[in-house]
Structure formats: structure tokens, C-alpha cells
Write a protein that holds these residues in place. Structure first.
Motif, PDB file in Angstrom:
ATOM      1  N   ILE A  45       0.814  -1.207   0.000  1.00 58.03           N
ATOM      2  CA  ILE A  45       0.000   0.000   0.000  1.00 58.03           C
ATOM      3  C   ILE A  45       0.857   1.271   0.000  1.00 58.03           C
ATOM      4  O   ILE A  45       0.481   2.287  -0.585  1.00 58.03           O
ATOM      5  N   LYS A  46       2.029   1.217   0.620  1.00 52.68           N
ATOM      6  CA  LYS A  46       2.889   2.399   0.718  1.00 52.68           C
ATOM      7  C   LYS A  46       3.777   2.588  -0.513  1.00 52.68           C
ATOM      8  O   LYS A  46       4.505   3.578  -0.611  1.00 52.68           O
ATOM      9  N   ASN A  47       3.762   1.631  -1.433  1.00 53.24           N
ATOM     10  CA  ASN A  47       4.488   1.741  -2.705  1.00 53.24           C
ATOM     11  C   ASN A  47       5.982   2.054  -2.525  1.00 53.24           C
ATOM     12  O   ASN A  47       6.478   3.104  -2.957  1.00 53.24           O
ATOM     13  N   PRO A  48       6.728   1.148  -1.896  1.00 49.81           N
ATOM     14  CA  PRO A  48       8.165   1.386  -1.699  1.00 49.81           C
ATOM     15  C   PRO A  48       8.948   1.467  -3.005  1.00 49.81           C
ATOM     16  O   PRO A  48      10.024   2.068  -3.053  1.00 49.81           O
ATOM     17  N   ILE A  51      11.230  17.506   4.479  1.00 48.43           N
ATOM     18  CA  ILE A  51      10.030  17.270   3.678  1.00 48.43           C
ATOM     19  C   ILE A  51       9.474  15.899   4.040  1.00 48.43           C
ATOM     20  O   ILE A  51      10.232  14.931   4.183  1.00 48.43           O
ATOM     21  N   TYR A  52       8.146  15.813   4.187  1.00 45.75           N
ATOM     22  CA  TYR A  52       7.517  14.515   4.394  1.00 45.75           C
ATOM     23  C   TYR A  52       6.926  14.046   3.066  1.00 45.75           C
ATOM     24  O   TYR A  52       6.311  14.833   2.340  1.00 45.75           O
ATOM     25  N   ILE A  53       7.091  12.754   2.750  1.00 41.57           N
ATOM     26  CA  ILE A  53       6.568  12.202   1.500  1.00 41.57           C
ATOM     27  C   ILE A  53       5.635  11.030   1.785  1.00 41.57           C
ATOM     28  O   ILE A  53       5.884  10.232   2.706  1.00 41.57           O
ATOM     29  N   GLN A  54       4.535  10.960   1.031  1.00 40.84           N
ATOM     30  CA  GLN A  54       3.574   9.862   1.161  1.00 40.84           C
ATOM     31  C   GLN A  54       3.376   9.263  -0.226  1.00 40.84           C
ATOM     32  O   GLN A  54       2.760   9.875  -1.097  1.00 40.84           O
ATOM     33  N   THR A  55       3.922   8.071  -0.458  1.00 41.37           N
ATOM     34  CA  THR A  55       3.923   7.471  -1.799  1.00 41.37           C
ATOM     35  C   THR A  55       2.809   6.436  -1.985  1.00 41.37           C
ATOM     36  O   THR A  55       2.842   5.646  -2.927  1.00 41.37           O
ATOM     37  N   SER A  56       1.809   6.436  -1.127  1.00 40.30           N
ATOM     38  CA  SER A  56       0.786   5.388  -1.092  1.00 40.30           C
ATOM     39  C   SER A  56       0.047   5.200  -2.409  1.00 40.30           C
ATOM     40  O   SER A  56      -0.155   6.136  -3.173  1.00 40.30           O
ATOM     41  N   LEU A  57      -0.399   3.957  -2.614  1.00 40.70           N
ATOM     42  CA  LEU A  57      -1.241   3.612  -3.763  1.00 40.70           C
ATOM     43  C   LEU A  57      -2.717   3.840  -3.464  1.00 40.70           C
ATOM     44  O   LEU A  57      -3.508   4.122  -4.360  1.00 40.70           O
ATOM     45  N   TRP A  58      -3.114   3.681  -2.216  1.00 36.51           N
ATOM     46  CA  TRP A  58      -4.484   3.996  -1.780  1.00 36.51           C
ATOM     47  C   TRP A  58      -4.445   4.260  -0.279  1.00 36.51           C
ATOM     48  O   TRP A  58      -3.534   3.837   0.422  1.00 36.51           O
ATOM     49  N   GLU A  59      -5.445   5.002   0.209  1.00 35.29           N
ATOM     50  CA  GLU A  59      -5.513   5.347   1.620  1.00 35.29           C
ATOM     51  C   GLU A  59      -6.964   5.591   2.023  1.00 35.29           C
ATOM     52  O   GLU A  59      -7.837   5.797   1.168  1.00 35.29           O
ATOM     53  N   GLY A  60      -7.208   5.599   3.320  1.00 37.22           N
ATOM     54  CA  GLY A  60      -8.465   6.098   3.862  1.00 37.22           C
ATOM     55  C   GLY A  60      -8.264   7.584   4.096  1.00 37.22           C
ATOM     56  O   GLY A  60      -8.552   8.420   3.252  1.00 37.22           O
ATOM     57  N   LEU A  61      -7.727   7.903   5.276  1.00 39.96           N
ATOM     58  CA  LEU A  61      -7.182   9.232   5.532  1.00 39.96           C
ATOM     59  C   LEU A  61      -5.998   9.011   6.461  1.00 39.96           C
ATOM     60  O   LEU A  61      -6.176   8.740   7.647  1.00 39.96           O
ATOM     61  N   PRO A  62      -4.771   9.061   5.916  1.00 38.55           N
ATOM     62  CA  PRO A  62      -3.586   8.651   6.679  1.00 38.55           C
ATOM     63  C   PRO A  62      -3.253   9.590   7.830  1.00 38.55           C
ATOM     64  O   PRO A  62      -3.417  10.808   7.725  1.00 38.55           O
ATOM     65  N   ILE A  63      -2.762   9.000   8.913  1.00 35.94           N
ATOM     66  CA  ILE A  63      -2.444   9.748  10.125  1.00 35.94           C
ATOM     67  C   ILE A  63      -1.044  10.372  10.068  1.00 35.94           C
ATOM     68  O   ILE A  63      -0.844  11.518  10.473  1.00 35.94           O
TER      69      ILE A  63
END
Length: 368
Positions: free
Chosen positions: A210-213, A265-277
């Protein structure tokens, strides 16, 4: 003496952001245990749960009960339905709140055999949005969601704006955004007076599909002069090969905050999410956010104001260049904190949920 309102939360996917949500929920409603008698029934079969001391982590103002639930649909679900029905008839809850898609299906079926409760359902990311399953399976999950809501009822309480839009198409839906304890997290924020010599970009979470490493690794390879940190660990650790990536391994909350403080910088590479914390916590630490343009992420990030939304490893390059400017990072970081305080304050949002519970039972109870 006020008769307590019995609330049963049923959770199958007790890991990642859902775990953080349930933990925070238990602490919030644990403070109101003179009004709410809260029970959390959870599956211990997820690998994320096995290493957790739930009785220590969750509030002692709630009751924890292990329940036999499985992630995938199978014949074992009949046993789960039987056990959950038995639990409901024993506890006699007035409110049942289902968390995650699988618990949603099981709980709605249980409501056929125990119809004394008002049923709420929070998907925490609809299963038909997953990118690790076939198109046919996505369609199957979509119609399960649609028909269980239509024929079995229940009110969707969406955790984010995108989820709310999907929920309204299924049936009755309300919006109670995920949130974080801003006051607590701000106390962990230690603004650096000395900037990193090299821009540092990081993510928090399990190294999982889900996090797409793979995307995270490509971005690092395309930017060999920048530092990258994966704060966490996971089964796909071997997909990380770029020499400028550091994997911290599993950390406790205090250690995670230490690393978050070090990021530019914060990065979020997810493929799908609900609403990430995790991005919300980074925004509270006044970090600009780079995030994939998907449901969940786009509910958090205001493109061009609190960070940038991107689609692949190529279009992100423009945004990385923009964020190399210190003043731009600072400006976006402050805007992110403001947005968190306005929309993602845990106490404000759980107060909305508390009032939904009271209103649905027509309870005129004044609680601070």
C-alpha cells in the motif's frame, strides 16, 4: 444515576492508521466512561497486532475482547458472524460501530440477528480502492459495499472527504475526519535552528504494498544528492535499494518523533488510503508534504499551499526543486499546521462523533 450508553466497536483490521484511530478513540471515550460503556472487539490475527500490548496501549476505560475474524472472505466468516451475534446478545449494545470493510460486512449481517442497535460503519479506506487486487475483485468488493448498505442498512461515518463522497453514493453518510492530538504532538516538535546540509525527505509506516516502496526507491535514485529515510520496516524491505535511503527499523513513538523532527520534507507514496495519520503528524511538525494524488492524500494536502500532489517519479521533480527553498518549506509548513488545527484536531472531531452517538439515541446529556 445516568444509565450508561453501551457502544460496541468491531474492528478486523487493527493495524497501521486504524490502530492509531482506535487507540485515540479508546482514550477519548475512556474519559467519558461515566456516560459510555465502550467495548472494542478486535481480531488478533493480523500480524501487526501480535507485537502490541493492547491492554497497555489502549485506555483502561474501555473493555477489550478478542474476536475470531479473518481478512479475506471465506467459510470461516459464518463462525465469525455467530460469535459476534452471541457477543451482541450478551452485551446488548445500543450502538454498534464497525471499522474496516470486513468488519463492516460481518457487522451488518450480525444486525439481522441483533436488531436492537443503531449501526455505524467507517471503512477507513474502501477495499474496492485497493491496487493490489484484480479489476473483477474490485467490482466484487464495490457491489458488496453497495448492496450490504442498501439492504442491511447502517450509517457510514467517513473518515475523510473522499470517503464521504463514496459513502453518499452508497447510502446515508456523515463526515467525521480522522484527527490527531495536536497539543500532544506539538509538545514533541523541536524546531531546528540549524538546517540540514542535505535536504532530508522521509516517510513513516510499514514497508508494504500500500505504501508503494518501489516509487519511494525510484524517487531516491533520481535524487542521489538528497537523503531519504523510511521510518519503519516491513515485509518489502528488500525493494529498497537506493544507497541514499536509510531504513530505521521498527521504532517506538518517541523515536518516530525524533526522526520526524529531522525531516525537511515529508513524502507519502501510497497507492491507496483512507485518511492517513502520519502526514497529519508531519504537518503538525510544520513539514511540507509531497503526496501521491489519491483519495485520502488529497483530502489532506492543499496543492501548492501545504505541499504538492504528484502522480509519478517524474512530475515530483519539479516540486522537489521548489521545496529546496527554505522559505517555501517554512511557509508551507506553517500553512500545514494551520490546516491541521482547523480540520484534523482529534478532540474536536471525536466530540462530533460523541454528539452523533448522543443525537441518534436522543440523549440530551451535557458533557464537557
Amino acid at each position: 444515576m445516568i444509565e450508561k450508553i453501551k457502544v460496541l466497536h468491531i474492528v478486523e483490521a487493527l493495524g497501521g492508521g486504524v490502530y492509531t484511530y482506535i487507540k485515540d478513540l479508546s482514550i477519548f471515550f475512556g474519559k467519558y466512561n461515566m456516560i459510555f460503556d465502550t467495548t472494542i472487539a478486535y481480531s488478533s490475527k493480523r500480524p501487526e497486532v501480535s507485537n502490541l500490548d493492547l491492554k497497555k496501549e489502549l485506555s483502561n476505560g474501555v473493555t477489550l475482547i478478542e474476536s475470531d475474524m479473518n481478512k479475506e472472505i471465506s467459510l470461516k466468516d459464518f463462525k465469525s458472524i455467530y460469535e459476534l451475534t452471541k457477543l451482541c446478545k450478551s452485551l446488548q449494545p445500543q450502538i454498534i460501530h464497525l471499522h474496516s470493510s470486513k468488519a463492516g460486512i460481518l457487522g451488518k449481517i450480525v444486525s439481522l440477528f441483533y436488531n436492537k442497535a443503531i449501526v455505524f460503519y467507517t471503512p477507513h479506506g474502501y477495499s474496492f480502492l485497493r491496487k493490489d487486487i484484480s479489476f473483477i475483485k474490485k467490482q466484487f468488493y464495490y457491489y458488496i459495499e453497495k448492496f450490504t448498505t442498501k439492504f442491511l442498512g447502517g450509517i457510514t461515518i467517513a473518515c475523510g472527504d473522499s470517503e464521504f463522497e463514496y459513502g453518499k453514493k452508497m447510502g446515508k453518510a456523515l463526515l467525521v475526519r480522522n484527527g490527531i492530538n495536536i497539543e500532544y504532538i506539538l509538545n514533541k516538535f523541536k524546531p531546528s535552528k540549524v538546517y540540514n546540509q542535505c535536504i532530508t525527505i522521509g516517510i513513516v509506516g510499514r514497508i508494504s504494498y500500500i505504501k508503494n516502496p518501489w516509487l519511494f526507491n525510484k524517487i531516491a535514485l533520481n535524487n542521489p544528492n538528497l537523503n531519504f529515510i523510511w521510518i519503519g520496516d516491513g515485509e518489502l524491505r528488500k525493494t529498497i535499494s537506493a544507497p541514499n535511503i536509510t531504513i530505521t527499523g521498527w521504532l517506538n513513538r518517541e523515536e518516530i518523533f525524533t526522526y520526524l523532527n529531522q525531516l525537511d520534507i515529508y513524502i507519502q507514496t501510497s497507492l491507496w488510503e483512507g485518511l492517513p495519520i502520519a502526514p497529519l503528524e508531519a504537518m503538525t511538525f510544520q513539514k511540507p508534504i509531497l503526496a501521491t494524488n489519491i483519495e485520502g492524500n488529497k483530502d489532506i494536502v492543499l496543492h501548492g499551499k501545504t505541499g504538492f500532489l504528484f502522480t509519478n517519479e517524474n512530475d515530483i521533480q519539479e516540486y522537489i526543486e521548489i521545496l529546496k527553498d527554505t522559505s517555501t518549506r517554512d511557509q508551507m509548513g506553517k500553512a500545514g499546521l494551520k490546516r491541521c488545527m482547523e480540520h484534523f484536531d482529534l478532540n474536536k472531531n471525536f466530540t462530533i462523533l460523541k454528539n452523533i452517538y448522543l443525537d441518534c439515541l436522543n440523549k440530551d446529556i451535557q458533557i464537557d
